[in-house]
Scaffold this motif. Structure first.
Motif, PDB file in Angstrom:
ATOM      1  N   SER A 231      -0.785   7.351 -42.171  1.00  0.00           N
ATOM      2  CA  SER A 231       0.192   6.321 -41.809  1.00  0.00           C
ATOM      3  C   SER A 231      -0.281   5.525 -40.601  1.00  0.00           C
ATOM      4  CB  SER A 231       1.550   6.955 -41.500  1.00  0.00           C
ATOM      5  OG  SER A 231       2.083   7.547 -42.662  1.00  0.00           O
ATOM      6  N   ASN A 241      14.086  -1.366 -37.909  1.00  0.00           N
ATOM      7  CA  ASN A 241      14.288  -0.447 -39.039  1.00  0.00           C
ATOM      8  C   ASN A 241      12.964  -0.216 -39.752  1.00  0.00           C
ATOM      9  OD1 ASN A 241      17.094  -0.239 -38.651  1.00  0.00           O
ATOM     10  ND2 ASN A 241      17.419  -2.167 -39.754  1.00  0.00           N
ATOM     11  N   VAL A 242      12.623   1.034 -39.940  1.00  0.00           N
ATOM     12  CA  VAL A 242      11.378   1.406 -40.609  1.00  0.00           C
ATOM     13  C   VAL A 242      11.717   2.208 -41.864  1.00  0.00           C
ATOM     14  CG1 VAL A 242       9.195   2.638 -40.432  1.00  0.00           C
ATOM     15  CG2 VAL A 242      10.124   1.465 -38.434  1.00  0.00           C
ATOM     16  N   ASN A 243      11.302   1.725 -43.016  1.00  0.00           N
ATOM     17  CA  ASN A 243      11.500   2.426 -44.286  1.00  0.00           C
ATOM     18  C   ASN A 243      10.179   3.077 -44.697  1.00  0.00           C
ATOM     19  OD1 ASN A 243      14.208   1.561 -44.520  1.00  0.00           O
ATOM     20  ND2 ASN A 243      13.502  -0.423 -45.305  1.00  0.00           N
ATOM     21  N   GLN A 244      10.139   4.384 -44.627  1.00  0.00           N
ATOM     22  CA  GLN A 244       8.926   5.111 -44.968  1.00  0.00           C
ATOM     23  C   GLN A 244       8.889   5.440 -46.450  1.00  0.00           C
ATOM     24  OE1 GLN A 244       8.883   8.501 -42.344  1.00  0.00           O
ATOM     25  NE2 GLN A 244       7.814   7.375 -40.729  1.00  0.00           N
ATOM     26  N   ALA A 245       7.708   5.334 -47.026  1.00  0.00           N
ATOM     27  CA  ALA A 245       7.529   5.672 -48.440  1.00  0.00           C
ATOM     28  C   ALA A 245       7.475   7.189 -48.610  1.00  0.00           C
ATOM     29  CB  ALA A 245       6.241   5.047 -48.968  1.00  0.00           C
ATOM     30  N   SER A 246       7.961   7.669 -49.746  1.00  0.00           N
ATOM     31  CA  SER A 246       7.893   9.100 -50.031  1.00  0.00           C
ATOM     32  C   SER A 246       6.457   9.499 -50.341  1.00  0.00           C
ATOM     33  CB  SER A 246       8.799   9.445 -51.217  1.00  0.00           C
ATOM     34  OG  SER A 246       8.391   8.726 -52.362  1.00  0.00           O
TER      35      SER A 246
END
Length: 321
Positions: A231, A241-246
């Motif tokens: 990452s 806002n941070v949207n992390q991928a699975s």
């Protein structure tokens, strides 16, 4: 352009290095040594130890699949579940050398919340029964590991997807243990002889103590997991806002390494195997031998009434003077 080319080269180089060592090293998932270690009382002396490892290929397997069914009535639940199981087993039993068993797990009512509306008060949520849930496990014993793919295909056609575990069995474990004990006996005798030559002593008449034991590692216990990803680090404000991928989790078989053993039976591991460890330790108490030797060297002298000196052998039978 030069900066862009340089950054691309660095990324490509890291990718190559990762493939050589394995992606597991992204998170340092190699665990400490889990080899056998037989304890021994601490005392002054010499400890001769031999460790052995045997990789035993399984000759039979048992796969466990879990199945769940819900319905409004007990009759409906039983009929739907039995239908799925019976159709699956009809196809599975056509395979050669296969045995099956259905294990009852649970049969419980299922509840939901019902809203009760009142004019002059808040909503009330009441738990009410809406049906039943039935769970069973299908045990499948087989000898050909390639058949597992066939079982998964058959069961998935009847909406059975949950493979709980696969157990490994071998009828050769008893003979393997005897073979390991015989190998260890020869090696530890050789070690003791080498100690005698190095020290110029003999341990024939000294006190000795022995301890030994087995440890068996099954494949189901030896799987590890890791997430392989890299990452980016961002310098963001707190309000961002941070949207992390699975990230995908990888499972892999990690056997006991063969680097700490004096002998190995079937050293090459291609598929998951049953691993048997054996260790024997012999404690040699040299201090007790020295004390006994010192006691034997002592000379006792008796003075007779006539004033004569006469040596006494304390180890000899009863004497007259």
């Amino acid at each position: 352009m030069k900066k862009l080319f340089y950054a691309s080269f660095i990324l490509f180089s890291q990718f190559i290095i990762g493939q050589v060592s394995g992606n597991v090293n992204y998170q340092n998932q190699y665990s400490p040594s889990n080899t056998i270690d037989i304890g021994f009382p601490t005392s002054e002396g010499i400890v001769a130890s031999v460790k052995g490892l045997a990789n035993v290929k399984a000759d039979s397997y048992m796969a466990i699949f879990s199945i769940t069914q819900t319905g409004k009535t007990t009759k409906e639940v039983n009929e739907l579940l039995d239908q799925r199981i019976n159709k699956s087993l009809e196809e599975i039993k056509l395979k050669k050398g296969v045995e099956t068993f259905v294990d009852m797990i649970s049969f419980v009512p299922v509840y939901e919340y019902e809203v009760e509306k009142k004019v002059f008060s808040r909503k009330t949520y009441n738990e009410v029964p809406v049906g039943f849930e039935l769970k069973k496990n299908i045990h499948i014993k087989f000898t050909d590991p390639n058949q597992l793919n066939d079982f998964i295909s058959i069961l998935s056609n009847h909406e059975i997807y949950d493979l709980v575990r696969v157990d490994y069995f071998s009828n050769a474990l008893e003979n393997i243990k005897k073979e390991m004990m015989n190998k260890a006996k020869l090696l530890i005798q050789e070690k003791i002889k080498n100690y005698e030559l190095l020290l110029g002593e003999t341990f024939t008449n000294v006190e000795k103590r022995i301890a030994d034991g087995f440890a068996v590692n099954l494949p189901v216990e030896m799987y590890k997991s890791y997430e392989a990803y890299n990452s980016s680090s961002l310098n963001l404000k707190k309000a961002a806002n941070v949207n992390q991928a699975s990230k995908s989790t990888t499972l892999y078989y990690q056997p006991v390494f063969n680097k700490e053993f004096d002998f190995i039976i079937n050293p090459v591991v291609l598929e998951p195997v049953i691993q048997v460890q054996y260790e024997v330790k012999i404690f040699i108490n040299r201090e007790k031998e020295k004390k006994q030797a010192a006691k034997a060297d002592k000379e006792f002298i008796l003075i007779t009434p006539n004033g004569n000196l006469k040596p006494i052998n304390v180890n000899s039978p009863k004497q007259t003077y």
